[in-house]
Design an enzyme around this catalytic site. Structure first.
Site, PDB file in Angstrom:
ATOM      1  N   ASP A   1     -21.132  16.526 -13.997  1.00 43.28           N
ATOM      2  CA  ASP A   1     -22.284  15.823 -12.923  1.00 43.28           C
ATOM      3  C   ASP A   1     -22.890  14.669 -14.249  1.00 43.28           C
ATOM      4  O   ASP A   1     -22.159  13.854 -13.794  1.00 43.28           O
ATOM      5  CB  ASP A   1     -23.469  16.738 -12.413  1.00 43.28           C
ATOM      6  CG  ASP A   1     -23.045  17.618 -11.262  1.00 43.28           C
ATOM      7  OD1 ASP A   1     -22.395  17.230 -10.805  1.00 43.28           O
ATOM      8  OD2 ASP A   1     -23.385  18.235 -11.125  1.00 43.28           O
TER       9      ASP A   1
ATOM     10  N   LYS B   1     -25.032  26.020  -7.998  1.00 43.30           N
ATOM     11  CA  LYS B   1     -24.900  25.861  -9.297  1.00 43.30           C
ATOM     12  C   LYS B   1     -25.689  26.660 -10.165  1.00 43.30           C
ATOM     13  O   LYS B   1     -24.496  26.927 -11.282  1.00 43.30           O
ATOM     14  CB  LYS B   1     -25.078  24.282  -9.681  1.00 43.30           C
ATOM     15  CG  LYS B   1     -24.396  22.988  -8.801  1.00 43.30           C
ATOM     16  CD  LYS B   1     -24.716  21.679  -8.941  1.00 43.30           C
ATOM     17  CE  LYS B   1     -23.970  20.808  -8.639  1.00 43.30           C
ATOM     18  NZ  LYS B   1     -24.098  19.631  -8.890  1.00 43.30           N
TER      19      LYS B   1
END
Ligand code: ATR
Length: 280
Positions: free
Chosen positions: A102, A66
């Protein structure tokens, strides 16, 4: 032609994302396919480039890429910049746009699926790694009275809290003695190795919602919270909600998450025992 999407990670074999996006596509009548792609640890950028060259329209990114994905982007969203990490890529006209869904996924699961209140509450976030960093901005946007970040390595929590400022505080697990929070969020990876966290008993009380960002297994954190009479949730709802936000970015259509979450619950309890993971 069917539009192609993928999730890149390492490991990736047990990812639930292809199933989630297949269910979203069926539900909304979108013509797309979504696959899991194992990226070699030293060749994430090359693997993404190949997928783009083959006509890929967008992708999700998971552990451990990420932060690298964030650096790969030509343009990023404000919430990706706060997280310094990207879990959703959009490929358009040779450019890569990166977002991070997220944190909003966690907030949606808390508010809409679990009917939890964040505004005005004292919230405890356990952990100071990538998973914690990814959710701080969206949690603060909900205006809690306090967001206390506690971590085994206290200095990491203090550093993170100082970066975000406002109602963020940081410290050690020991600093939690005598403190009470209505929402306790576990963003450590301790549950993946079945390791308990050295938290004071006061943290777990019957009016507390104890939320574990790991899904697909009952961690020691969840067991302890259950034994103390807390309301307990794993992170499967967050996984589905972050996926729904990514789907919306790609397709402009917001899928219903409740039926997909229900389908996943029965799926993870039966066929797919290996499908545990962490939202990080
Ligand atoms: P992630 O991207 O999953 O957040 P990470 O950046 O490696 O991964 O961070 C892992 C987090 O879990 C950290 O907060 C780590 O604490 P330290 O900063 O002290 O290392 C925490 N963690 C992992 N295993 C743990 C354990 N057994 N007990 C307590 N905390 C743990």
């Amino acid at each position: 032609m069917t539009d192609r999407y993928a999730v890149f990670g390492n490991p990736i074999a047990h990812s639930l994302s292809p199933l989630i996006h297949r269910l979203f596509a069926q539900q909304t009548g979108q013509d797309l396919c979504y696959e899991a792609i194992l990226a070699p640890l030293d060749a994430f950028a090359a693997t993404v480039a190949r997928f783009i060259a083959e006509g890929g329209r967008g992708a999700n990114v998971t552990v451990p890429f990420k932060e690298e994905a964030f650096r790969l982007c030509d343009e990023t969203s404000p919430r990706a910049r706060l997280a310094q990490a990207v879990n959703t890529l959009v490929f358009n006209d040779g450019r890569i746009y990166g977002d991070n869904t997220d944190g909003i996924g966690l907030v949606r699961d808390l508010k809409h699926n679990l009917a939890a209140t964040i505004a005005g509450q004292h919230v405890l976030l356990l952990g100071a790694g990538g998973a914690a960093r990814g959710v701080i901005g969206p949690l603060l946007a909900e205006k809690p009275a306090e967001l206390f970040i506690a971590n085994r390595t206290a200095s990491r929590a203090e550093h993170l809290a100082a970066q975000f400022g406002g109602v963020c505080r940081g410290g050690s697990f020991a600093a939690l003695a005598g403190r009470r929070f209505s929402l306790v969020l576990n963003a450590t990876s301790a549950g993946l190795i079945n390791s308990p966290l050295p938290l004071p008993d006061d943290i777990f009380a019957p009016d507390v919602l104890a939320y574990e960002m790991v899904y697909g297994r009952t961690t020691p954190f969840m067991q302890r919270a259950q034994a103390a009479g807390c309301r307990v949730s794993d992170g499967l709802g967050m996984l589905v909600e972050q996926a729904a936000e990514a789907f919306f970015l790609w397709r402009g259509v917001r899928p219903e998450t409740a039926p997909v979450l229900a389908a996943l619950r029965s799926h993870t309890q039966s066929a797919h025992q290996g499908a545990s993971g962490v939202n990080s």
